[in-house]
Design a protein around this motif. Structure first.
Motif, PDB file in Angstrom:
ATOM      1  N   LEU A 155       0.830  -1.212   0.000  1.00 24.90           N
ATOM      2  CA  LEU A 155       0.000   0.000   0.000  1.00 24.90           C
ATOM      3  C   LEU A 155       0.860   1.257   0.000  1.00 24.90           C
ATOM      4  O   LEU A 155       0.569   2.234  -0.682  1.00 24.90           O
ATOM      5  CB  LEU A 155      -0.903   0.014   1.231  1.00 24.90           C
ATOM      6  CG  LEU A 155      -2.207  -0.770   1.132  1.00 24.90           C
ATOM      7  CD1 LEU A 155      -2.884  -0.810   2.487  1.00 24.90           C
ATOM      8  CD2 LEU A 155      -3.136  -0.140   0.116  1.00 24.90           C
ATOM      9  N   GLN A 156       1.941   1.204   0.794  1.00 25.52           N
ATOM     10  CA  GLN A 156       2.818   2.372   0.858  1.00 25.52           C
ATOM     11  C   GLN A 156       3.488   2.620  -0.483  1.00 25.52           C
ATOM     12  O   GLN A 156       3.645   3.754  -0.917  1.00 25.52           O
ATOM     13  CB  GLN A 156       3.883   2.162   1.941  1.00 25.52           C
ATOM     14  CG  GLN A 156       3.433   2.689   3.279  1.00 25.52           C
ATOM     15  CD  GLN A 156       4.138   2.028   4.437  1.00 25.52           C
ATOM     16  OE1 GLN A 156       4.902   1.073   4.256  1.00 25.52           O
ATOM     17  NE2 GLN A 156       3.881   2.501   5.627  1.00 25.52           N
ATOM     18  N   GLU A 157       3.840   1.521  -1.148  1.00 20.95           N
ATOM     19  CA  GLU A 157       4.583   1.632  -2.391  1.00 20.95           C
ATOM     20  C   GLU A 157       3.717   2.187  -3.525  1.00 20.95           C
ATOM     21  O   GLU A 157       4.181   2.982  -4.336  1.00 20.95           O
ATOM     22  CB  GLU A 157       5.120   0.260  -2.770  1.00 20.95           C
ATOM     23  CG  GLU A 157       6.378   0.309  -3.600  1.00 20.95           C
ATOM     24  CD  GLU A 157       6.865  -1.102  -3.828  1.00 20.95           C
ATOM     25  OE1 GLU A 157       6.842  -1.533  -4.979  1.00 20.95           O
ATOM     26  OE2 GLU A 157       7.224  -1.773  -2.846  1.00 20.95           O
ATOM     27  N   ILE A 158       2.445   1.720  -3.593  1.00 19.88           N
ATOM     28  CA  ILE A 158       1.631   2.128  -4.740  1.00 19.88           C
ATOM     29  C   ILE A 158       1.189   3.589  -4.635  1.00 19.88           C
ATOM     30  O   ILE A 158       0.795   4.180  -5.625  1.00 19.88           O
ATOM     31  CB  ILE A 158       0.399   1.218  -4.959  1.00 19.88           C
ATOM     32  CG1 ILE A 158      -0.504   1.225  -3.729  1.00 19.88           C
ATOM     33  CG2 ILE A 158       0.812  -0.187  -5.330  1.00 19.88           C
ATOM     34  CD1 ILE A 158      -1.777   0.418  -3.919  1.00 19.88           C
ATOM     35  N   GLY A 159       1.262   4.170  -3.450  1.00 19.56           N
ATOM     36  CA  GLY A 159       0.918   5.575  -3.327  1.00 19.56           C
ATOM     37  C   GLY A 159      -0.568   5.822  -3.501  1.00 19.56           C
ATOM     38  O   GLY A 159      -1.348   4.904  -3.702  1.00 19.56           O
ATOM     39  N   THR A 160      -0.971   7.097  -3.438  1.00 18.14           N
ATOM     40  CA  THR A 160      -2.393   7.410  -3.450  1.00 18.14           C
ATOM     41  C   THR A 160      -2.866   7.993  -4.776  1.00 18.14           C
ATOM     42  O   THR A 160      -4.055   8.193  -4.971  1.00 18.14           O
ATOM     43  CB  THR A 160      -2.725   8.427  -2.333  1.00 18.14           C
ATOM     44  OG1 THR A 160      -1.808   9.511  -2.447  1.00 18.14           O
ATOM     45  CG2 THR A 160      -2.613   7.788  -0.975  1.00 18.14           C
ATOM     46  N   GLN A 161      -1.939   8.243  -5.700  1.00 18.64           N
ATOM     47  CA  GLN A 161      -2.306   8.947  -6.938  1.00 18.64           C
ATOM     48  C   GLN A 161      -3.493   8.329  -7.668  1.00 18.64           C
ATOM     49  O   GLN A 161      -4.454   9.026  -8.009  1.00 18.64           O
ATOM     50  CB  GLN A 161      -1.107   8.968  -7.878  1.00 18.64           C
ATOM     51  CG  GLN A 161      -0.185  10.131  -7.600  1.00 18.64           C
ATOM     52  CD  GLN A 161       0.830  10.300  -8.714  1.00 18.64           C
ATOM     53  OE1 GLN A 161       0.822   9.562  -9.698  1.00 18.64           O
ATOM     54  NE2 GLN A 161       1.706  11.261  -8.538  1.00 18.64           N
ATOM     55  N   VAL A 180      -9.467  -0.178  -8.168  1.00 23.63           N
ATOM     56  CA  VAL A 180      -8.124   0.402  -8.221  1.00 23.63           C
ATOM     57  C   VAL A 180      -7.183  -0.244  -7.201  1.00 23.63           C
ATOM     58  O   VAL A 180      -6.132  -0.776  -7.553  1.00 23.63           O
ATOM     59  CB  VAL A 180      -8.169   1.933  -7.992  1.00 23.63           C
ATOM     60  CG1 VAL A 180      -6.779   2.520  -8.083  1.00 23.63           C
ATOM     61  CG2 VAL A 180      -9.104   2.575  -8.986  1.00 23.63           C
ATOM     62  N   THR A 181      -7.572  -0.202  -5.927  1.00 23.84           N
ATOM     63  CA  THR A 181      -6.640  -0.650  -4.904  1.00 23.84           C
ATOM     64  C   THR A 181      -6.451  -2.162  -4.932  1.00 23.84           C
ATOM     65  O   THR A 181      -5.332  -2.664  -4.920  1.00 23.84           O
ATOM     66  CB  THR A 181      -7.135  -0.227  -3.503  1.00 23.84           C
ATOM     67  OG1 THR A 181      -7.595   1.106  -3.586  1.00 23.84           O
ATOM     68  CG2 THR A 181      -6.035  -0.326  -2.496  1.00 23.84           C
ATOM     69  N   TRP A 182      -7.569  -2.897  -4.984  1.00 21.01           N
ATOM     70  CA  TRP A 182      -7.499  -4.351  -4.890  1.00 21.01           C
ATOM     71  C   TRP A 182      -6.588  -4.990  -5.947  1.00 21.01           C
ATOM     72  O   TRP A 182      -5.726  -5.803  -5.595  1.00 21.01           O
ATOM     73  CB  TRP A 182      -8.903  -4.952  -4.915  1.00 21.01           C
ATOM     74  CG  TRP A 182      -8.901  -6.437  -4.999  1.00 21.01           C
ATOM     75  CD1 TRP A 182      -9.273  -7.197  -6.047  1.00 21.01           C
ATOM     76  CD2 TRP A 182      -8.465  -7.355  -3.980  1.00 21.01           C
ATOM     77  NE1 TRP A 182      -9.099  -8.522  -5.763  1.00 21.01           N
ATOM     78  CE2 TRP A 182      -8.605  -8.652  -4.500  1.00 21.01           C
ATOM     79  CE3 TRP A 182      -7.951  -7.201  -2.690  1.00 21.01           C
ATOM     80  CZ2 TRP A 182      -8.263  -9.794  -3.789  1.00 21.01           C
ATOM     81  CZ3 TRP A 182      -7.609  -8.346  -1.972  1.00 21.01           C
ATOM     82  CH2 TRP A 182      -7.779  -9.612  -2.520  1.00 21.01           C
ATOM     83  N   PRO A 183      -6.731  -4.637  -7.237  1.00 17.39           N
ATOM     84  CA  PRO A 183      -5.848  -5.272  -8.217  1.00 17.39           C
ATOM     85  C   PRO A 183      -4.365  -5.030  -7.914  1.00 17.39           C
ATOM     86  O   PRO A 183      -3.525  -5.863  -8.231  1.00 17.39           O
ATOM     87  CB  PRO A 183      -6.241  -4.601  -9.540  1.00 17.39           C
ATOM     88  CG  PRO A 183      -7.615  -4.124  -9.328  1.00 17.39           C
ATOM     89  CD  PRO A 183      -7.711  -3.757  -7.883  1.00 17.39           C
ATOM     90  N   LEU A 184      -4.065  -3.892  -7.279  1.00 17.47           N
ATOM     91  CA  LEU A 184      -2.667  -3.591  -6.996  1.00 17.47           C
ATOM     92  C   LEU A 184      -2.129  -4.362  -5.793  1.00 17.47           C
ATOM     93  O   LEU A 184      -0.959  -4.709  -5.747  1.00 17.47           O
ATOM     94  CB  LEU A 184      -2.499  -2.084  -6.762  1.00 17.47           C
ATOM     95  CG  LEU A 184      -2.668  -1.214  -8.006  1.00 17.47           C
ATOM     96  CD1 LEU A 184      -2.752   0.240  -7.611  1.00 17.47           C
ATOM     97  CD2 LEU A 184      -1.513  -1.423  -8.968  1.00 17.47           C
ATOM     98  N   ILE A 185      -3.006  -4.578  -4.783  1.00 15.32           N
ATOM     99  CA  ILE A 185      -2.493  -5.255  -3.587  1.00 15.32           C
ATOM    100  C   ILE A 185      -2.760  -6.755  -3.623  1.00 15.32           C
ATOM    101  O   ILE A 185      -2.364  -7.478  -2.726  1.00 15.32           O
ATOM    102  CB  ILE A 185      -3.092  -4.668  -2.282  1.00 15.32           C
ATOM    103  CG1 ILE A 185      -4.611  -4.875  -2.229  1.00 15.32           C
ATOM    104  CG2 ILE A 185      -2.740  -3.218  -2.108  1.00 15.32           C
ATOM    105  CD1 ILE A 185      -5.215  -4.535  -0.881  1.00 15.32           C
TER     106      ILE A 185
END
Lengths: 265, 271
Positions: A155-161, A180-185
């Motif tokens: 979460l920290q790495e992907i940032g909030t952009q 957005v968030t789920w596919p990344l984490i």
């Protein structure tokens, strides 16, 4: 140096990991196929394996849900002050440094039959310690940091952009999370799930203290192995251990695979 | 549906649930142990801790954990170095195998040692013929601890070795330094923080280990009884206050180690 160090490394792995694995794999067959089948189809073994399976499922579900949510709050939540966040962040790791036996003891001390809370639950017919709920609690305690520690760095790495972009475009909280968030984490979560399964499958000390290790009631696969060894029934212990080893090795393979996937994203 | 989900009450509910879960599951039990150990007063606490058997078990645990950690520092540094620097057949398999002790139930780890080194086994018989006792004595406990903590130091050093700037090493070689000198003067200082934080994690894990040890230690009070097994015995014999008293000694030590590891890592990140 190279000629010396590579064989030495092989030797370390052979002695410490490979030979013991082979020994477990073959030791279970000492009494023949029948002996192995008998060892794992004993009623107590079947019950213990089912108990372990149930604990793994409940613990993994709860830990995934709460672990992911807590990570999101600890990384993104603006409603927590930064000092409080730091404090909570360091508390997350505590179960790592607590001996499993002590983890079990904690639950007995707070919820045991002689405590106020324990007595209250007992009076309404809900037994916690020396029963299934206590065993789940003990395993939850021990496995708690695994998920949070995997998801927080991602979460920290992907940032909030990207999340901000999504909400600027009018997506609601849930939509932002799922699209957005789920596919990344996702791969971080899967890795955390694998670690949680492995740890709860193998949990021994905490469960032993909390469960009382009653055969056919509160016995799990690992505590059955322990009891078999104590009863000098090593071949039977070996049979149950073989199943646990098979699961652990399979989990290890999944771990490697998801580690690679995690690296890709 | 979305309108309902957007209601403020939902996020409040979620937040409080997660925080409550967190506090009830993690913080409360730890506070519980500390209060319990002083529940019968300061004197009872001192008495439980200064019980010769309790004291011996703590000293033994510290001693054996230290030995196991030192062994792991040597083999862990070597394994991490070999896996990182050399390309040879089976490297990736060995690299995956490193995590095996994490994935394996600790009770199974204990059983493995028992099967390999125990009475009636090949190695056990050899050792007995030479007059060395392994299982149910201190060596078996150390072996169990080494097995369980094997991955820590390797996994702590590997990322540092990967990031290591080779130019410093090459400069040292150009200036005529020998391989050994380069390792100890150039490489080792860089990986030292990793070795230290890995070693501290391994040490605290060894202190806490129960499953692998209980099967192979023999658990003779005052001789091969380590602290976590002692605590288990106290719980079984219905003396929760005594168990809690020894527990908080171990806990405080582990928390101290955890805090130190965090400090070391924070300093490294700040660099």
């Amino acid at each position: 140096m190279r000629k010396l160090l590579i064989p030495l490394t092989y030797l370390v792995f052979l002695v410490l990991l490979i030979v013991p694995l082979i020994k477990i794999a073959f030791g279970a067959w000492e009494d023949g196929v029948d002996g192995l089948i008998h060892a794992i189809t004993r009623p107590e073994a079947v019950h213990a394996l089912m108990m372990t399976g149930l604990i793994v499922i409940v613990v993994t579900l709860l830990n995934t849900l709460f672990g992911v949510m807590l990570s999101i709050y600890l990384v993104r939540g603006t409603w927590l002050g930064s000092r409080l966040k730091q404090l909570l962040n360091s508390i997350v790791d505590l179960p790592f440094s607590v001996s499993p036996v002590i983890g079990g003891l904690m639950i007995v001390l707070i919820l045991g039959p002689s405590t106020t809370i324990g007595a209250f639950f007992e009076s309404i017919g809900f037994k916690i310690v020396y029963a299934f709920p206590g065993m789940v609690l003990a395993t939850l305690f021990v496995t708690f940091p695994l998920m949070v520690r995997e998801v927080m760095p991602v979460l920290q790495e992907i940032g909030t952009q990207q999340e901000e972009a999504a909400s600027t475009l009018g997506a609601y909280g849930w939509t932002t999370f799922w699209k957005v968030t789920w596919p990344l984490i996702r791969w971080g979560v899967i890795y955390g799930v694998v670690l949680t399964i492995a740890r709860s499958l193998g949990e021994f000390g905490a469960v032993l203290v909390v469960s009382g290790n009653v055969m056919n009631k509160t016995q799990t696969a690992t505590t059955l192995v322990y009891q078999d060894v104590e009863n000098f029934n090593v071949v039977s212990a070996n049979g149950v251990a073989l199943i646990l080893v098979a699961f652990s090795v399979a989990l290890l393979l999944v771990m490697e695979w998801s580690k690679k996937r995690k690296g890709v994203h | 549906m979305n309108d309902i989900l957007r209601h403020k009450g939902w996020s409040w509910g979620f937040r409080s649930t997660v925080m409550l879960y967190f506090i009830v599951l993690i913080a409360l039990p730890i506070i519980g142990v500390y209060t319990k150990s002083f529940s019968l007063g300061w004197n009872a606490f001192i008495e439980s801790v200064s019980d010769p058997l309790a004291w011996k078990s703590i000293v033994l645990t510290l001693k054996l954990s230290l030995i196991a950690t030192l062994i792991n520092i040597v083999i862990g540094t070597m394994v991490a170095w070999v896996l990182n620097r050399y390309r040879f057949i089976g490297r990736t398999i060995l690299n995956s195998l490193v995590d095996l002790p994490f994935a394996l139930p600790t009770a199974v780890g204990g059983l493995m040692i028992l099967l390999l080194l125990g009475p009636n086994s090949l190695v056990g018989n050899w050792a007995a013929a030479l007059g060395i006792e392994i299982v149910f004595h201190e060596p078996a406990i150390v072996i169990a601890m080494v097995f369980v903590t094997f991955p820590f130091i390797i996994r702590a050093i590997q990322p540092i070795l990967e990031e290591l700037d080779k130019s410093e090493e090459e400069a040292a070689y150009l200036l005529g330094a020998s391989k050994g000198l380069v390792f100890f003067k150039v490489i080792f200082p860089v990986i030292l923080p990793g070795v230290l934080s890995g070693a501290m994690l391994a040490f605290s894990r060894a202190l806490a280990e129960f499953g692998a040890v209980v099967l192979v230690a023999g658990n003779i009070p005052g001789k091969t009884l380590i602290a976590s097994v002692y605590i288990f015995g106290e719980v079984e014999s219905d003396n929760p206050q005594g168990a809690a008293a020894v527990s908080i000694l171990l806990l405080t030590l582990s928390f101290l180690i955890l805090w130190l590891v965090n400090r070391v890592q924070m300093r490294r990140n700040a660099k």
